[in-house]
Design a protein around this motif. Structure first.
Motif, PDB file in Angstrom:
ATOM      1  N   LEU A  58      10.988  -5.939   6.092  1.00  0.00           N
ATOM      2  CA  LEU A  58      11.706  -6.192   4.837  1.00  0.00           C
ATOM      3  C   LEU A  58      13.169  -5.787   4.953  1.00  0.00           C
ATOM      4  CD1 LEU A  58       8.941  -4.997   2.328  1.00  0.00           C
ATOM      5  CD2 LEU A  58       9.647  -7.351   2.776  1.00  0.00           C
ATOM      6  N   GLU A  59      13.400  -4.700   5.669  1.00  0.00           N
ATOM      7  CA  GLU A  59      14.790  -4.249   5.855  1.00  0.00           C
ATOM      8  C   GLU A  59      15.571  -5.273   6.672  1.00  0.00           C
ATOM      9  OE1 GLU A  59      15.050  -0.184   7.129  1.00  0.00           O
ATOM     10  OE2 GLU A  59      17.099  -0.465   7.867  1.00  0.00           O
ATOM     11  N   ALA A  60      14.904  -5.868   7.666  1.00  0.00           N
ATOM     12  CA  ALA A  60      15.581  -6.833   8.544  1.00  0.00           C
ATOM     13  C   ALA A  60      16.070  -8.054   7.774  1.00  0.00           C
ATOM     14  CB  ALA A  60      14.632  -7.259   9.670  1.00  0.00           C
ATOM     15  N   ILE A  61      15.338  -8.443   6.707  1.00  0.00           N
ATOM     16  CA  ILE A  61      15.751  -9.631   5.941  1.00  0.00           C
ATOM     17  C   ILE A  61      16.427  -9.243   4.633  1.00  0.00           C
ATOM     18  CG2 ILE A  61      13.971 -11.127   6.945  1.00  0.00           C
ATOM     19  CD1 ILE A  61      12.294 -10.687   4.449  1.00  0.00           C
ATOM     20  N   GLY A  62      16.577  -7.949   4.399  1.00  0.00           N
ATOM     21  CA  GLY A  62      17.294  -7.474   3.215  1.00  0.00           C
ATOM     22  C   GLY A  62      16.564  -7.758   1.913  1.00  0.00           C
ATOM     23  N   LEU A  63      15.221  -7.741   1.952  1.00  0.00           N
ATOM     24  CA  LEU A  63      14.479  -8.071   0.735  1.00  0.00           C
ATOM     25  C   LEU A  63      13.920  -6.810   0.100  1.00  0.00           C
ATOM     26  CD1 LEU A  63      12.355 -11.172   0.136  1.00  0.00           C
ATOM     27  CD2 LEU A  63      11.562  -8.986  -0.750  1.00  0.00           C
ATOM     28  N   ARG A  64      14.236  -6.598  -1.162  1.00  0.00           N
ATOM     29  CA  ARG A  64      13.696  -5.482  -1.932  1.00  0.00           C
ATOM     30  C   ARG A  64      12.699  -6.023  -2.966  1.00  0.00           C
ATOM     31  NH1 ARG A  64      16.231  -0.771  -2.142  1.00  0.00           N
ATOM     32  NH2 ARG A  64      14.082  -0.163  -2.631  1.00  0.00           N
ATOM     33  N   GLN A  76       8.186  -1.970   6.370  1.00  0.00           N
ATOM     34  CA  GLN A  76       9.517  -1.419   6.064  1.00  0.00           C
ATOM     35  C   GLN A  76      10.565  -2.055   6.969  1.00  0.00           C
ATOM     36  OE1 GLN A  76       8.881   2.774   6.703  1.00  0.00           O
ATOM     37  NE2 GLN A  76       7.938   3.101   4.689  1.00  0.00           N
ATOM     38  N   ARG A  77      10.225  -2.134   8.264  1.00  0.00           N
ATOM     39  CA  ARG A  77      11.187  -2.729   9.228  1.00  0.00           C
ATOM     40  C   ARG A  77      11.400  -4.208   8.945  1.00  0.00           C
ATOM     41  NH1 ARG A  77       8.021   0.466  12.695  1.00  0.00           N
ATOM     42  NH2 ARG A  77       6.829  -1.350  13.397  1.00  0.00           N
ATOM     43  N   GLU A 105       6.375  -1.378   1.265  1.00  0.00           N
ATOM     44  CA  GLU A 105       7.731  -0.915   1.591  1.00  0.00           C
ATOM     45  C   GLU A 105       7.784   0.606   1.690  1.00  0.00           C
ATOM     46  OE1 GLU A 105      10.677  -0.716  -1.389  1.00  0.00           O
ATOM     47  OE2 GLU A 105      12.216  -1.657  -0.138  1.00  0.00           O
ATOM     48  N   HIS A 139       9.934 -15.912   0.693  1.00  0.00           N
ATOM     49  CA  HIS A 139      10.985 -15.119   1.349  1.00  0.00           C
ATOM     50  C   HIS A 139      10.396 -13.940   2.124  1.00  0.00           C
ATOM     51  CE1 HIS A 139      13.664 -17.591  -0.885  1.00  0.00           C
ATOM     52  NE2 HIS A 139      13.385 -17.048  -2.057  1.00  0.00           N
ATOM     53  N   LYS A 152      13.752  -8.055  -6.009  1.00  0.00           N
ATOM     54  CA  LYS A 152      14.273  -9.413  -5.861  1.00  0.00           C
ATOM     55  C   LYS A 152      13.191 -10.475  -6.073  1.00  0.00           C
ATOM     56  CE  LYS A 152      18.176  -8.510  -2.784  1.00  0.00           C
ATOM     57  NZ  LYS A 152      18.789  -8.819  -1.477  1.00  0.00           N
TER      58      LYS A 152
END
Length: 433
Positions: free
Chosen positions: A44-50, A41-42, A34, A62, A53
């Protein structure tokens, strides 16, 4: 035989502790990509996963898949998680179907890859007294170099013979009394034929004890043919450059499935069509997440290799779960007359018949016609036409039972089919569909 370990603490870690270690490393690798890999980065950001989580190993589902196409698109260095100057070695795929895949190793990655191969070799009984003749291709392919450094790590004398040049291979085996070899199954079969023609009996004239076979899918029947031809034990290995090269999974002395080193890789087995997990023991596509790779970590890499998990514990005491031998690749599947066929299904039939030799070719042509060309063994080639007709009928019937479609069978004289001293090309698709 007494079970031997290279790193017993890691190889026999209790399952609960192993899974806790995997979760800790999974969170760490997600944090790293990330921060340092724009591709992830793109995604993970697209699916909102940090990273925070991720609460359990099941949460790996996920995360986004990574594919062959992603690696080609990122060529040459788009998936690096470290500056280029921190990398020590580059391997690439052939690029015959477009852009190659570039795989980078850091110093730590190279240490890990050699260490995992050392684990593998010791698990088969190899010691510092062994002499390994490495007949894999040196160069951009990872197979030879990773095995080379792993064998040296346990103290073996390594002969970097490379592939082909069978006269030279034999000379080295005779003069230096090689006890182990590392090669592809197709070259092992070819070399067995070569020795037979030279009148060399490996049991009497050579010192071989073990063979390490990989880089091509092959059947249990092929393993038995190689073992019978050389009078040795053959061990199945699995690896791919994207993860580590060889040494991702390996058979122990029990030779019933390959231990996949779960402290370095998180495995899933999924339905290749839906991406959903399959039950333990059911065949599916192997998906791997690197847990320790520094230069080029990968999340949920779609290997396209078909295997199944063996959930039962192994008598060797290692706690890392085993996978069955690779039965094919999801993208190797042939569709003939509407029937799904893997080349390994055909190989398992051919290698199970002692009247047949070790070389074969599957030819697809016309609208959808399949011909299986296979060489006779030297002992079975007596020239009697009626005997050949019976054998041809038997092979065709066995193939029909296995494949649910009846191919044309062509029996060929020993030594008449094209041979390869590298990776074998078993399928020739000339269809005009």
């Amino acid at each position: 035989m007494k079970t031997r370990y290279w790193d017993k603490a890691a190889e026999c870690l209790r399952r609960r502790e192993l899974e806790e270690l995997q979760l800790e490393r999974l969170r760490a690798v997600v944090r790293r990509v990330e921060r340092h890999v724009p591709f992830y980065q793109r995604k993970l950001e697209a699916i909102g996963l940090r990273p925070e989580k991720i609460k359990s190993l099941q949460d790996v589902r996920h995360l986004p898949f990574t594919t062959n196409a992603d690696l080609r698109e990122a060529y040459p260095a788009g998936l690096l998680a470290v500056p280029l100057r921190k990398t020590l070695r580059l391997h690439t795929s052939s690029g015959t179907t477009g852009k190659p895949k570039a795989i980078f190793f850091s110093r730590r990655d190279l240490h890990h890859s050699a260490d995992l191969i050392a684990r593998c070799l010791v698990a088969t009984g190899a010691t510092e007294d062994d002499i390994l003749q490495n007949m894999m291709t040196y160069g951009l392919f990872t197979g030879a170099l990773v095995m080379h450094y792993g064998a040296e790590k346990i103290g073996c004398l390594v002969i970097p013979a490379g592939p082909g040049n069978s006269e030279k291979q034999l000379l080295l085996m005779q003069d230096f009394r090689s006890t182990m070899f590392h090669t592809t199954p197709s070259y092992a079969l070819y070399f067995a034929d070569f020795l037979e023609k030279k009148g060399i009996d490996p049991r009497r004239h050579l010192a071989l004890r073990r063979g390490y076979i990989g880089a091509e899918p092959y059947t249990e029947q092929t393993r038995r043919k190689i073992e019978q031809a050389f009078g040795i034990e053959v061990y199945n290995s699995y690896g791919l450059s994207e993860m580590n090269g060889p040494g991702v999974a390996f058979e122990c002395a029990a030779r019933h499935g390959m231990h996949l080193w779960e402290d370095h890789f998180l495995m899933e087995i999924i339905d290749p069509a839906t991406g959903e997990p399959v039950p333990d023991g059911q065949p599916g596509e192997l998906v791997l997440t690197t847990l320790c790779r520094e230069a080029m970590p990968l999340l949920r890499y779609r290997t396209r290799d078909i295997t199944a998990l063996i959930p039962e514990p192994c008598p060797c005491g290692r706690t890392h779960r085993r996978i069955q031998r690779i039965t094919g690749r999801a993208d190797d599947m042939l569709i003939v007359r509407g029937v799904n066929i893997y080349p390994q299904q055909i190989e398992s039939v051919l290698m199970g018949l002692p009247e047949l030799g070790r070389n074969y070719l599957i030819v697809l042509e016309g609208l959808d016609e399949m011909t299986v060309k296979v060489e006779l063994s030297a002992a079975a080639f007596d020239g009697r036409v009626e005997r050949l007709a019976e054998l041809q009928q038997l092979v065709a019937e066995r193939l029909r039972t296995e494949l649910l479609t009846r191919p044309r069978v062509e029996l060929c004289a020993p030594g008449s089919l094209p041979v390869s001293e590298g990776k074998a090309k078993r399928v020739l698709d000339k269809r005009t569909l």
